[in-house]
Design an enzyme around this catalytic site. Structure first.
Site, PDB file in Angstrom:
ATOM      1  N   ASP A  15       0.819  -1.221   0.000  1.00 20.65           N
ATOM      2  CA  ASP A  15       0.000   0.000   0.000  1.00 20.65           C
ATOM      3  C   ASP A  15       0.850   1.266   0.000  1.00 20.65           C
ATOM      4  OD1 ASP A  15      -2.179  -1.799   0.320  1.00 20.65           O
ATOM      5  OD2 ASP A  15      -1.917  -1.752   2.487  1.00 20.65           O
ATOM      6  N   GLU A 174     -11.491   0.789  -3.754  1.00 21.83           N
ATOM      7  CA  GLU A 174     -10.807   1.227  -2.534  1.00 21.83           C
ATOM      8  C   GLU A 174      -9.550   1.993  -2.927  1.00 21.83           C
ATOM      9  OE1 GLU A 174     -10.182  -2.451  -0.482  1.00 21.83           O
ATOM     10  OE2 GLU A 174      -8.876  -3.262  -2.028  1.00 21.83           O
TER      11      GLU A 174
END
Length: 520
Positions: A15, A174
């Protein structure tokens, strides 16, 4: 011409988020149940990265007690505005979305400013005098991407949350990042789930509130259709855009290297989701990443080389002699550590660990200090001494994924005899083998790895290397856990129900490229 060798930050570093301040780049990644949280890296050229610290170094910033595996800190975003660095993230097991800030990214960061808007994967955009806060979430059954204005120093919401997008057709929209480029607002998302269907999509609007028009050539990055095999990047997604000092555009994204060899093509990965870099071009007002949307291992580049620093993440050798007041920045605990169980004696060049909970026990903080495994072909070694106190005692060297998936080599007491023991746990099955009586006070332990196995050794007083056993890498992979997990393997030292002394911890790459399975 130079080449970028991916991943730029190997091992469990998922991420990624990136920002630039003048000629220096800063990057953060997720940390989940590990402490300290949110490692922060810096670079002058986007390819050579140095770990400079962590954004969350205090329990008041990062409460992890009792969190499950792969809970804790989800995807962070880092941004710079008006002299401050801001890092926004989610503690899914301890309070939700929050922001911390600092003027010195390698120093202390503020206490959390909590944001009422829910969801995960929050991000920030500063435009003129407004700060936009964006996250994915669900409000009254409406799942998608939500936006509000906030005060970034306090977390106070200045507008109510508004649903601005439901994605571009993929499941699980997302990782939203909102950008203001050439007088237009771009909303970049991850869709498809963070597994083998992962992808990056983008849409744009003249307003941050929408409506947004999807890019006609979505996804702009995805390796989902690449045949599996050795040296293939899979699961690419969760990306962030950056413009370099020369006006070129780049994207950082997560991806995985599977444990494929020429003998198999299985979809398993044990090193975790890693950070990759790829160039970005623009077509009809939209970006395209990589080679027509494909992320590659090697990228030709004109980026300059830089001098390798001590904590450069691609330095294959980590050597910790415990001879200074602080240990290496790469060292990590499982959840919030009980610091009274760690005694650093730098004058005697050793670390003393007082054992408490077992590595096998869920949702606790065992006495453990580890570093990420960041190469398939790697070895970890340590010198240990200690006297087990009872049959529950064990201290030594571990390769650890979760409390249900780990292999441990250490000193134990079995039938009132001080022994070496190899313990392996998969789910709720625990076995012990290689129970060898020890006649010496101090012993060197070593774990080696390739793509198929971990191998366990000890050294005799005459420095003879003795093989004790092996365990499959497949048993320490994300895809085989009972509950969904997002982390990677660690090499670490530990103590359970005894006190042990450790010296000369090393992690280094091995000069092998094929499995070397042994019979035992």
């Amino acid at each position: 011409m130079n080449t970028i060798q991916n991943p730029i930050i190997p091992g469990f570093h998922p991420d990624p988020s990136i920002c630039r301040v003048n000629d220096t780049y800063y990057l953060v990644t997720s940390s989940f149940e590990y402490f300290p949280g949110v490692p922060i890296f810096t670079s002058k050229n986007l390819k050579d990265w140095t770990l400079i610290g962590h954004c969350l170094t205090r329990t008041s910033q990062l409460p992890l007690d009792g969190c499950q595996n792969s809970e804790g800190i989800y995807a962070p975003t880092i941004r710079y505005h008006d002299g401050y660095f801001f890092m926004v993230t989610t503690n899914v097991s301890g309070g939700g979305n929050f922001i911390v800030h600092t003027k010195n990214p390698s120093g202390e960061w503020s206490e959390p400013a909590w944001v009422r808007q829910g969801g995960i994967d929050p991000s920030l955009l500063f435009v003129d005098d407004k700060t936009y806060f964006i996250s994915n979430g669900d409000c009254e059954g409406n799942s998608g991407i939500y936006l509000c204005e906030i005060n970034p120093l306090t977390g106070e919401m200045l507008t109510e949350s508004t649903l601005i997008s439901t994605g571009c057709g993929g499941k699980y929209p997302e990782a939203p990042h909102l950008y203001y480029i050439n007088h237009e607002f771009y909303l970049m998302l991850a869709e498809g789930g963070t597994e083998y269907g992962h992808m990056v999509t983008i849409q744009k609007s003249t307003s941050p509130w929408g409506p947004f028009t999807p890019c006609p050539h979505n996804p702009i990055l995805s390796n989902r259709n690449i045949p599996n095999g050795a040296d293939v990047i899979a699961c690419t997604g969760h990306a962030d855009l950056i413009e370099d000092t020369h006006g070129n555009w780049w994207m950082v994204a997560l991806g995985v290297r599977t444990i494929c060899t020429k003998h198999n093509s299985i979809l398993l990965h044990n090193l975790g989701r890693e950070t990759y870099l790829t160039p970005v071009t623009w077509k009809s007002g939209y970006p395209i990443a990589g080679n027509n949307g494909i992320l590659q291992m090697n990228i030709p580049t004109i980026l300059p080389e830089v001098t390798t620093l001590e904590n450069t993440v691609k330095n294959p050798i980590l050597s910790e002699t415990f001879s200074s007041e602080h240990w290496n920045l790469e060292f990590t605990h499982i959840r919030n550590p009980h610091l009274e169980n760690y005694f650093l004696n730098f004058k005697d060049r050793c670390l003393v660990l007082k054992g408490c909970d077992s590595l096998c026990k869920p949702c606790v903080s065992p006495t453990f200090l580890g570093v990420r495994q960041n190469s398939f072909f790697q070895a970890a070694k340590v010198t240990i001494s200690g006297m087990p106190e009872n049959e529950n005692s064990l201290a030594g060297l571990s390769v650890y994924y979760t409390n249900e998936h780990h292999y441990d080599l250490g000193i134990a007491l079995r039938n009132d005899v001080r022994c070496l023991v190899l313990r392996r746990q998969i789910y709720d099955l625990i076995t012990e083998t290689a129970i060898i009586p020890l006649s010496v006070e101090t012993v060197d332990l070593q774990i080696e790895s390739d793509k198929e196995y971990y191998y366990f050794y000890y050294f005799t007083p005459s420095h003879e290397k003795i093989f004790l056993g092996q365990g499959t890498t497949a048993a320490l992979c994300t895809e085989i856990t009972r509950h969904m997990t997002f982390t990677g393997t660690f090499f670490g030292i530990f103590a359970e129900h005894m006190t042990a002394t450790f010296r000369n911890f090393t992690r280094q790459n091995l000069n092998i490229q094929e499995p070397k399975a042994k019979e035992f």
